[in-house]
Scaffold this motif. Structure first.
Motif, short mmCIF file in Angstrom:
data_model
loop_
_atom_site.label_atom_id
_atom_site.label_comp_id
_atom_site.label_asym_id
_atom_site.label_seq_id
_atom_site.Cartn_x
_atom_site.Cartn_y
_atom_site.Cartn_z
N THR A 286 0.85 -1.19 0.00
CA THR A 286 0.00 0.00 0.00
C THR A 286 0.88 1.24 0.00
O THR A 286 1.85 1.31 0.75
CB THR A 286 -0.94 0.03 1.23
OG1 THR A 286 -0.15 0.09 2.42
CG2 THR A 286 -1.84 -1.19 1.26
N GLU A 287 0.54 2.19 -0.86
CA GLU A 287 1.18 3.50 -0.82
C GLU A 287 0.35 4.39 0.09
O GLU A 287 -0.87 4.36 0.05
CB GLU A 287 1.23 4.11 -2.21
CG GLU A 287 1.91 3.25 -3.27
CD GLU A 287 1.76 3.88 -4.66
OE1 GLU A 287 1.54 5.11 -4.75
OE2 GLU A 287 1.84 3.13 -5.64
N LEU A 288 1.00 5.20 0.88
CA LEU A 288 0.27 6.06 1.82
C LEU A 288 0.65 7.52 1.63
O LEU A 288 1.82 7.88 1.66
CB LEU A 288 0.57 5.64 3.26
CG LEU A 288 -0.46 4.73 3.92
CD1 LEU A 288 0.03 4.24 5.26
CD2 LEU A 288 -1.80 5.45 4.08
N GLU B 188 4.31 11.24 0.56
CA GLU B 188 3.98 9.83 0.34
C GLU B 188 5.11 8.98 0.88
O GLU B 188 6.28 9.35 0.78
CB GLU B 188 3.79 9.54 -1.15
CG GLU B 188 3.50 8.08 -1.46
CD GLU B 188 3.39 7.80 -2.96
OE1 GLU B 188 4.19 6.98 -3.46
OE2 GLU B 188 2.52 8.41 -3.61
N ASN C 107 6.39 4.73 1.11
CA ASN C 107 6.14 3.39 0.58
C ASN C 107 7.04 2.36 1.25
O ASN C 107 8.23 2.61 1.48
CB ASN C 107 6.41 3.35 -0.93
CG ASN C 107 5.53 4.32 -1.70
OD1 ASN C 107 4.34 4.40 -1.45
ND2 ASN C 107 6.12 5.06 -2.62
N HIS D 286 1.22 -1.08 6.98
CA HIS D 286 0.40 0.10 6.72
C HIS D 286 -0.01 0.78 8.04
O HIS D 286 0.13 2.00 8.20
CB HIS D 286 -0.83 -0.34 5.92
CG HIS D 286 -1.82 0.74 5.61
ND1 HIS D 286 -2.09 1.15 4.31
CD2 HIS D 286 -2.64 1.48 6.40
CE1 HIS D 286 -3.01 2.09 4.34
NE2 HIS D 286 -3.37 2.31 5.59
N LYS E 233 1.24 4.57 9.62
CA LYS E 233 0.36 5.65 10.06
C LYS E 233 0.63 6.03 11.51
O LYS E 233 0.70 7.22 11.86
CB LYS E 233 -1.10 5.22 9.89
CG LYS E 233 -1.54 5.09 8.45
CD LYS E 233 -3.00 4.70 8.32
CE LYS E 233 -3.92 5.88 8.49
NZ LYS E 233 -5.31 5.55 8.09
N SER F 60 -4.49 5.85 -0.90
CA SER F 60 -3.74 4.67 -0.50
C SER F 60 -3.91 3.64 -1.62
O SER F 60 -4.82 2.82 -1.58
CB SER F 60 -4.23 4.09 0.82
OG SER F 60 -3.50 2.90 1.13
N ALA G 42 -6.47 7.37 1.81
CA ALA G 42 -5.58 7.12 2.94
C ALA G 42 -6.34 6.81 4.22
O ALA G 42 -5.74 6.40 5.22
CB ALA G 42 -4.65 8.31 3.16
N PRO H 51 -6.69 -1.02 6.02
CA PRO H 51 -5.97 -1.86 5.05
C PRO H 51 -6.39 -3.32 5.08
O PRO H 51 -6.35 -3.99 4.04
CB PRO H 51 -4.51 -1.68 5.45
CG PRO H 51 -4.55 -1.31 6.90
CD PRO H 51 -5.78 -0.46 7.04
#
Length: 453
Positions: A141-143, A212, A214, A227, A231, A260, A355, A359
């Protein structure tokens, strides 16, 4: 990259005076870590299980005890769940001095069976389903998030009306302009890596103060765990620097949203089974069916990719947030983007999620839909091309939480994969958010003497 502590390591660290606290964390419906902090010796002596109130899976963001859930209520007395630590997730938290953390799975207090609607359990069931079919789901997941100069306390006291982004202009891919945020971002990259979260990179994103971050591709459950840790670390490290950060899908109406994206493939014996060198794009038939399954169920999936009313404010043309639930080849205007075509890393990227997603629920829903496509041998239609914001015939992403909730509760695929009670539980959560919004709007209108049409 696994978590970096065993029980023996933990005991050694305690004896050396390095660790004195163990945080035991469950994941709630909103994707937050909740739980308890234990003295390390007590955890070493009694680490098999602890307990928590079952209302933790029946509240809203403000921890209000929401009525209407079948699983827990005032009528049922809000009893306990068992929290069983998953010792494979035990790790140091470098940004929290003297502290280790372990994820816990939730069990029924009486039967010790997994709580069906607990997010980590929902994903674990879909992973088990994939493994039974011979596949290991691989995800990342990209955040994206926004960083502000004010602290969390200062923003709260000001009613969140004066937020100063950490940059004054768009910092997408900028190196020099984001150097002022390295007090947070450098610590974030290094501390996460030291916690067993293999961060690849961070970058400035397409708005003032947006970033961002990763982490490396991993198995689905580990990707979701990472993920959550990203955060938590972002907010903790920002707090320590006197700053704040938000993962809201859309924090301001005239700013871009925070996404995300979820990258996915399936592996077998360590080999990416989405690869077929004989195909024009390098996509195996199995991959095509997997993607076709996600497209077929895209509306229902959106409840778990965009779980809040605020989530839908992100879907705006020209902001890199998709408005069409179609697939494309390396095209960022589509909901699903083929990445790494004609390489060993070919994969599908779902760009619908914000975002603010949970997840575990998002990855579970995507996996369930993809596996359904494989099981039914679904056929993938041609890729869309061009500016899909201008398309008039491509299927739309649901535009409201209500639309997504209706699609999810009507989905036989989701009911079969998750269970009807689980879908009912998350449908109730969506309805509560809608009810609360309507109440607030009504109160606001009454206060100003407006009449509702």
């Amino acid at each position: 990259m696994p978590a970096n502590l065993t029980l023996d390591d933990l005991k050694t660290a305690w004896d050396a005076g390095e660790i004195d606290t163990v945080a035991v964390a469950l994941i709630d419906m909103q994707g937050r870590m909740m739980g308890k902090r234990f003295h390390v010796q007590h955890f070493l002596d009694a680490h098999d299980e602890t307990h928590c109130c079952n209302y933790l899976l029946a509240t809203d963001y403000e921890m209000f005890t929401v009525p209407g859930y079948k699983s827990s209520s005032w009528e049922k007395g809000y009893g306990d769940y068992v929290m069983r630590p998953d010792l494979s997730t035990l790790r140091r938290l470098p940004w929290a001095p003297g502290t280790a953390l372990v994820m816990a799975d939730l069990l029924d207090h009486h039967t010790h069976e997994p709580v069906p609607h607990a997010p980590r359990n929902v994903l674990a069931r879909q992973v088990a389903r994939a493994r039974k079919m011979g596949f290991e789901p691989m995800m990342a997941t990209e955040l994206e998030f926004f960083m502000f100069e004010e602290s969390f306390k200062d923003l709260f006291d000001a009613g969140y009306r004066e937020l100063t982004p950490s940059a004054r202009f768009n910092v997408d891919y900028a190196l020099t302009e984001t150097s002022g945020d390295e007090v947070v971002m450098r610590a974030l990259r290094n501390d996460l890596y030291a916690a067993g979260v293999p961060v690849e990179c961070s970058k400035g994103e397409a708005e003032r103060g947006q970033h961002e971050i990763n982490a490396r591709y991993s198995d689905a459950l580990d990707a979701a765990d990472m993920h959550i840790l990203i955060k938590a670390a972002t907010k903790d490290i920002a707090r320590q620097a006197g700053r704040s950060a938000t993962f809201m899908a859309k924090y301001h109406h005239d700013k871009v949203g925070s996404s995300s994206h979820v990258h996915q493939s399936l592996a077998k014996d360590g080999v990416n089974v989405f690869v077929d060198d004989s195909d024009d794009l390098g996509m195996s038939d199995l991959m095509k069916s997997y993607v076709a399954g996600q497209l077929a169920h895209a509306s229902a999936l959106t409840l778990f990719l965009a779980p809040n009313i605020n989530s839908y404010k992100r879907f705006v043309a020209g902001t890199f947030a998709p408005t069409r639930a179609v697939w494309s080849v390396d095209n960022r205007t589509a909901g699903f983007r083929l990445c790494g075509e004609n390489t060993k890393a070919v994969r599908i990227e779902c760009r619908i999620g914000g975002a603010d997603l949970n997840p575990y629920m998002a990855c579970a829903a995507l996996l369930a839909a993809g596996l359904d496509g494989i099981e039914k041998g679904m056929t993938l239609g041609p890729a869309f091309a061009g500016d899909l914001y201008q398309s008039q015939d491509a299927p739309e992403v649901p535009r409201t939480l209500g639309d997504a909730a209706k699609a999810a509760v009507a989905s036989d695929m989701l009911k079969s994969a998750f269970g009807e009670d689980v879908i009912d539980h998350y449908h109730r959560a969506a309805l509560w958010e809608i009810e609360e919004q309507n109440r607030v709007v009504s109160d606001w209108e009454v206060m100003r003497g407006f009449e509702r049409a």
